[in-house]
Enzyme design. Structure first.
Site, PDB file in Angstrom:
ATOM      1  N   GLY A  49     -21.269  -7.955  18.479  1.00  0.00           N
ATOM      2  CA  GLY A  49     -21.671  -7.724  19.860  1.00  0.00           C
ATOM      3  C   GLY A  49     -22.797  -6.720  19.884  1.00  0.00           C
ATOM      4  CD  GLN A  54     -24.794  -1.211  20.542  1.00  0.00           C
ATOM      5  OE1 GLN A  54     -24.373  -2.287  20.951  1.00  0.00           O
ATOM      6  NE2 GLN A  54     -24.511  -0.756  19.339  1.00  0.00           N
ATOM      7  CB  CYS A 102     -20.428   1.154  16.815  1.00  0.00           C
ATOM      8  SG  CYS A 102     -21.640   1.155  18.144  1.00  0.00           S
ATOM      9  CG  LEU A 103     -24.523  -3.363  15.078  1.00  0.00           C
ATOM     10  CD1 LEU A 103     -25.429  -4.442  15.637  1.00  0.00           C
ATOM     11  CD2 LEU A 103     -24.375  -3.518  13.573  1.00  0.00           C
ATOM     12  CG  HIS A 144     -17.367  -1.873  20.865  1.00  0.00           C
ATOM     13  ND1 HIS A 144     -16.929  -1.114  19.806  1.00  0.00           N
ATOM     14  CD2 HIS A 144     -18.718  -1.770  20.869  1.00  0.00           C
ATOM     15  CE1 HIS A 144     -17.985  -0.564  19.202  1.00  0.00           C
ATOM     16  NE2 HIS A 144     -19.081  -0.945  19.825  1.00  0.00           N
ATOM     17  CD  GLU A 145     -20.745  -4.877  22.346  1.00  0.00           C
ATOM     18  OE1 GLU A 145     -21.692  -4.154  22.687  1.00  0.00           O
ATOM     19  OE2 GLU A 145     -20.324  -4.942  21.175  1.00  0.00           O
ATOM     20  CG  HIS A 148     -22.010   0.217  23.550  1.00  0.00           C
ATOM     21  ND1 HIS A 148     -22.348   1.420  22.985  1.00  0.00           N
ATOM     22  CD2 HIS A 148     -21.579  -0.569  22.533  1.00  0.00           C
ATOM     23  CE1 HIS A 148     -22.124   1.364  21.675  1.00  0.00           C
ATOM     24  NE2 HIS A 148     -21.651   0.175  21.376  1.00  0.00           N
TER      25      HIS A 148
HETATM   26 ZN   LIG Z   1     -21.101  -0.487  19.536  1.00  0.00          ZN
END
Ligand SMILES: [Zn+2]
Length: 177
Positions: A49, A54, A102-103, A144-145, A148
């Site tokens: 995701g 991000q 997480c990226l 999670h998204e 963000h």
């Molecule tokens: Zn993330």
């Protein structure tokens, strides 16, 4: 299409709640190109995701896809989807804990409790309303998204930071539970 630069933890864009996307913006070529760039970026970094914040855009857009992902082996598949202005409501109180990464926080994993079942409403990339139930890993990725897009990261949801682990140590010391 372009691979976008991913903001890392500490960048204030990750801590700023994102703005809603106006309905009339959805079919604009620039916006559609941005979604394509988000998808390419998610694939490049093997994410399941990616939220617009991000990649330094403070707007409520997330893309997700769970295929046979090397970073998350053995998880049920979720087709490529685009969520614009998503809202989530837990369907019940059931919570499940699992590893998350997480990226924007490279090389680290931690165990995060999440609701197991959600009702999700959003617009798709054509501006059409979506209304569906997500469960298990799909529900985890969406929570999670959406976090963000509200300026939060997964560590904020960890009641105990003692499970924070580098990937190499995860493989070495923590067996699959
Ligand atoms: Zn993330």
């Amino acid at each position: 299409m372009a691979i976008l630069k991913v903001a890392r933890l500490g960048n204030p864009v990750l801590r700023t709640p994102a703005g809603e996307v106006p309905a009339e913006a959805v079919d604009q070529p620039d916006f559609q190109r941005f979604i394509d760039d988000m998808v390419v970026t998610m694939h490049e970094y093997q994410g399941v995701g990616l939220a617009a914040v991000q990649v330094h855009e403070s707007i409520q857009v997330a893309v997700l896809e769970v295929a046979d992902n090397a970073r998350y082996p053995g998880k049920e598949a979720v087709p490529l989807s685009v969520l614009i202005n998503p809202e989530i409501v837990p369907l019940d109180d059931e919570i499940e804990e699992d590893w998350e990464g997480c990226l924007s926080i490279p090389e680290i994993r931690g165990r995060v409790p999440r609701y197991k079942r959600l009702r999700v409403t959003a617009l798709d990339r054509d501006g059409k309303p979506l209304d569906f139930v997500a469960e298990d890993f799909h529900a985890r990725v969406i929570q999670h998204e959406v976090d963000h897009l509200r300026g939060r990261v997964y560590m904020d949801r960890m009641p105990d930071l003692a499970t924070l682990t580098y990937l190499t140590e995860l493989a070495r010391y923590w067996t699959e539970r």
